[in-house]
Structure formats: C-alpha cells, structure tokens
Design an enzyme around this catalytic site. Structure first.
Site, mmCIF file in Angstrom:
data_model
loop_
_atom_site.group_PDB
_atom_site.id
_atom_site.type_symbol
_atom_site.label_atom_id
_atom_site.label_comp_id
_atom_site.label_asym_id
_atom_site.label_seq_id
_atom_site.Cartn_x
_atom_site.Cartn_y
_atom_site.Cartn_z
ATOM 1 N N LYS A 155 2.896 -9.380 -9.637
ATOM 2 C CA LYS A 155 3.299 -8.022 -9.972
ATOM 3 C C LYS A 155 4.195 -7.929 -11.208
ATOM 4 O O LYS A 155 4.819 -8.945 -11.571
ATOM 5 C CB LYS A 155 4.020 -7.244 -8.884
ATOM 6 C CG LYS A 155 4.335 -6.118 -8.581
ATOM 7 C CD LYS A 155 2.864 -5.513 -8.257
ATOM 8 C CE LYS A 155 3.143 -3.942 -7.670
ATOM 9 N NZ LYS A 155 1.869 -3.792 -6.651
ATOM 10 N N GLY B 260 4.761 12.180 -1.077
ATOM 11 C CA GLY B 260 4.683 11.656 -2.416
ATOM 12 C C GLY B 260 3.126 12.396 -3.163
ATOM 13 O O GLY B 260 2.102 12.196 -2.127
ATOM 14 N N GLY C 130 1.588 11.604 -6.250
ATOM 15 C CA GLY C 130 1.079 10.886 -7.258
ATOM 16 C C GLY C 130 -0.247 10.712 -6.964
ATOM 17 O O GLY C 130 -0.994 11.297 -6.297
ATOM 18 N N GLY D 284 -0.956 9.862 -3.056
ATOM 19 C CA GLY D 284 -0.808 10.912 -2.265
ATOM 20 C C GLY D 284 -1.983 11.913 -2.523
ATOM 21 O O GLY D 284 -2.667 12.460 -1.461
HETATM 22 N N1 GLU Z 1 -0.788 -1.402 -7.798
HETATM 23 C C1 GLU Z 1 -1.825 -1.639 -6.613
HETATM 24 C C2 GLU Z 1 -1.512 -2.177 -5.642
HETATM 25 O O1 GLU Z 1 -0.063 -2.193 -5.045
HETATM 26 C C3 GLU Z 1 -3.231 -2.394 -7.381
HETATM 27 C C4 GLU Z 1 -3.187 -3.646 -7.724
HETATM 28 C C5 GLU Z 1 -4.244 -3.866 -8.446
HETATM 29 O O2 GLU Z 1 -5.450 -3.341 -8.421
HETATM 30 O O3 GLU Z 1 -4.436 -5.271 -8.916
HETATM 31 O O4 GLU Z 1 -2.191 -2.814 -4.665
#
Ligand code: GLU
Length: 429
Positions: free
Chosen positions: A115, A227, A229, A232
């Site tokens: 992340k 939410g 976005g 949601g």
């Molecule tokens: N940000 C999204 C999640 O928390 C997608 C992550 C992705 O597709 O790599 O799952």
C-alpha cells in the site's frame, strides 16, 4: 539477540497499525502460530519513505511526504493502492498493506500485499500540481515497483488519471510501455471500464450473498450506505438494482434519509453536480449534517464505505443493522466487532467484502500480460463468479469451524494460514 526492525518506530505506536496487529494476533492464536512467526508477519518486508517537492502554481516550493509499504510477498508481487489524504501516516499505510496481504490471499490471487500513501489533500491542488506530485511520487518509488515486483492501483483520493501518470512515469524510466505496473488504468491505456465499478459491485455482491444466507435474499431489505465515493456509489446502485431499498446515503458533509427509499440514480447525479449528497431533495427526505448518525439508523443492512474506525465502542450499542458489509478498509474497531458478534450481528469483513477492486485488478493485469482484451460482460461475470464462490466458501467454513468468533476472525485465519503455508514452502520460516 534479535535485531530490531529499523523502521518500526515509524508505525509501531499508530492506532490503526495496532488494530491490524491485534487482529493478526487473535487469528494467529487460533491457528497456533508461534510468537516468532507473528513477529515476522507484523512488520512489512520493506517500508519506503520519500520526500516529494513540487512547485505550487504560486511559484513557491512545497514538500509532501509519501510512503510505500511492501508487507509480504510470499504469494506473489506486492499489490495494493495508493492513498492521497491529509491524514495519511506510515502506520496507516503499513496496516493497509497488511490487510492487502490477507485480502489477496483470501481471494486466492497470486499476490502479496502492499500500500502507498501521500500526506496531502488532493482537493487543495490544481490539476497541474496534482500531476507533478503524482509523477514525482512515482519516480521516487519507481526502482522498488514493477509489473512483477509491486503493482500499485488507486485508493482513497486517487483515480484512473493518477494511474495514467504513474504508468507514463514508470514507462519512460523503463523505456517501454509497462502495462502491468499499474492496474485500474484509464481504458485508453489498457484498463477495463468495469474496474471503476468493481469494488462497489463486489460489496453489493457480498451483501447479496450474505442476505441470501441470513434473510433469504435482498428483496425489500433496507440499506444505509456510509460514504459516497467510488465504493459507496456503486454499492448503492447495484443493491438498489437487485431489489434492496437504499434508505440513507452519506458523505463527509452529512446524510440524506428517506424511510421509503431514495432514488439512488438521482442522488448520484446530485453528488456529481454539487459534491454533496445533502443537496438532494425529494418528497419525504430528511437531511442532516452529521454523517455519523447514519450508522445508527434502523436498517437491515449497513454498508460503511468511507474510512477506518467509524463503528467503535462509543456508538456500537446504537447500531441497529443486522448485517454489516464493510466497503471501507477497517471501519469497525475490534471492541465494536466483539459487541456486534455478541448481539448476533453479522459483519462481512473488509478483506472479503471489498476485494472486488483487487480481483478486477488481477483480471486487468493478467490480460495485459497476455496481450488480450476482455469485454465488460466477460470481466464482470468473472468477478461475480470468483467473489460469489469465495464468499460462500468463507461463510461455510466460518459456520463449520469458527462460529464462536466473528466472521472476520474466520476470514483472517483462512488468509493467514495460506500466507504462512507459502512462507514455509518457500523455506522462509
Ligand atoms: N485500493 C483497493 C483495495 O484496498 C484496490 C487495490 C488494487 O486493486 O490493487 O483493495
């Protein structure tokens, strides 16, 4: 003597990180994992911290901080989004990367967890400033990512356009168009149109499957969505399409509530035009500027789809829903989770319920690698099949083996077990 992880002080005291570690410990106990294995799992394999200096439109230089946490790669390359928010901390980024490890493992994807985050409110930047920040962040981490190393995607505060800049920045450095380094790219750059809807669609799908198990179906069940976005919006849209009655919707400015059911398509239109659901008007609608109150409305299904830590020990006693489907990452604190379980409320955990985004990312990535294209229908039907199968497998295993615990614990146990087995087979532990 064991060496301390050199960067641990950046995240160890962060409450979101501590919550992730507590969840890990609880499931590790059930699995009978030794303390030294938990110690390995609780730290990211790598934490990258970067300084990003941009020139504001005013001509002044401004510096922002960014991170990329690479939590675990036993099952494959790191995978996970990049978040732009004023509240981003290294602890939050590490916690989110750990959740991605479990999420990918639970979904059966050949990925580890990662992340990224930049501490910035993207709404305060002009488009040019946003582009400069995005390109510089990606250039700063470019040597640590790649199509088979670490594959970023969007998260809160980022979107396909930002992914387009990341893709371009990396491709310039690599010297070739590296389709596989980013997912949720714009359609014109090898992305899938349906990636945008996929997280919300997957949340709706999880709610549909859970409602089948618990109430015989979605038909006529009332829903509140916290939410509005990307997650949601599409969760609400598909839940309404599939027969549920969406009665309340919130964003950061407040919420709208109509016990008879809102017209979701019209709320989406008002949100797109005015950036506030509270501007929505229809007969019988009530408007409030306190979005937290939405969590306490008398509904059958609650979908927290905004941010972490919204259902806590302070409000959990007042939550009336019988089913909670977590669209956001980490919306329920562990104390609240226990209270809900004792009250008989089923919580479909984030790592299961909101995996639709990353599953669709995998569909995009694997097709980019093969050099072929999927139609929207094919991609959606694949997502539907994968998530429905997975939901039912996890739900049944929870009922069979771990029904004394919240469903989250069962999901964690299954996911952690897969990661630990892969680490053992690779000879890491
Ligand atoms: N940000 C999204 C999640 O928390 C997608 C992550 C992705 O597709 O790599 O799952």
């Amino acid at each position: 003597m064991t060496e301390r992880v050199p960067y641990a002080s950046l995240y160890e005291n962060d409450p979101v990180y501590q919550m992730a570690v507590n969840q890990l410990r609880e499931s590790a106990n059930i699995l009978g994992l030794a303390d030294d294995v938990v110690e390995v799992l609780r730290h990211p394999e790598k934490l990258i911290q970067v300084k990003i200096t941009i020139k504001r439109d005013s001509g002044k230089l401004e510096t922002f901080l960014g991170w990329r946490s690479q939590h675990n790669s036993a099952l494959g390359p790191y995978k996970g989004g990049v978040r732009y928010a004023e509240t981003v901390t290294p602890g939050e980024v590490v916690a989110l990367s750990m959740w991605m490890t479990w999420k990918c493992a639970l979904a059966g994807l050949p990925y580890g967890g990662g992340k990224g985050g930049v501490r910035v409110n993207p709404k305060t930047l002009s488009l040019r400033e946003l582009e400069e920040l995005s390109r510089k962040y990606f250039a700063a981490i470019a040597r640590e990512v790649g199509p088979d190393i670490d594959i970023p995607a969007p998260d809160v505060g980022t979107n396909p356009q930002v992914m387009g800049w990341y893709f371009d920045e990396y491709s310039k450095l690599a010297g070739y168009p590296a389709w596989g380094v980013i997912t949720a790219k714009p359609v014109e750059l090898g992305g899938l149109y349906v990636r945008v809807i996929s997280t919300g669609y997957g949340v709706a799908l999880s709610a549909r499957e859970a409602a089948r198990k618990l109430f015989g179906g979605l038909e006529g069940k009332t829903v509140a969505v916290h939410g509005f976005g990307n997650v949601g919006i599409y969760a609400a849209k598909y839940l309404a399409e599939w027969g549920a009655i969406v009665v309340a919707i919130s964003d950061s400015k407040g919420y709208v509530y109509n016990p008879k059911g809102l017209n979701v398509e019209n709320v989406i239109e008002v949100k797109a035009k005015t950036d506030a659901v509270t501007n929505y008007r229809e007969e019988g609608v009530k408007v409030s500027n306190n979005h937290m109150e939405l969590l306490e409305l008398p509904v059958d299904i609650l979908v927290p789809a905004a941010i972490e830590n919204v259902i806590t020990k302070d409000n959990v006693e007042r939550v009336k829903a019988k089913l909670i489907v977590e669209g956001a990452n980490g919306p329920t604190t562990p104390e609240a989770d226990k209270v809900l379980h004792d009250k008989g409320v089923v919580v479909v955990p984030d790592i299961l319920a909101n995996a639709g985004g990353v599953v669709m990312s995998w569909i995009e990535w694997s097709h980019n690698k093969m050099g072929c294209f999927l139609t929207d229908e094919e991609a959606i039907s694949r997502l539907d099949k994968m998530m429905t199968l997975n939901f039912n497998r996890v739900f049944d295993e929870w009922q069979k083996k771990y029904s004394n615990y919240p469903m989250r614990v069962a999901a964690y146990v299954i996911a952690i077990d897969r990661v630990v087995k892969a680490m053992k087979l690779r000879g890491w532990i």
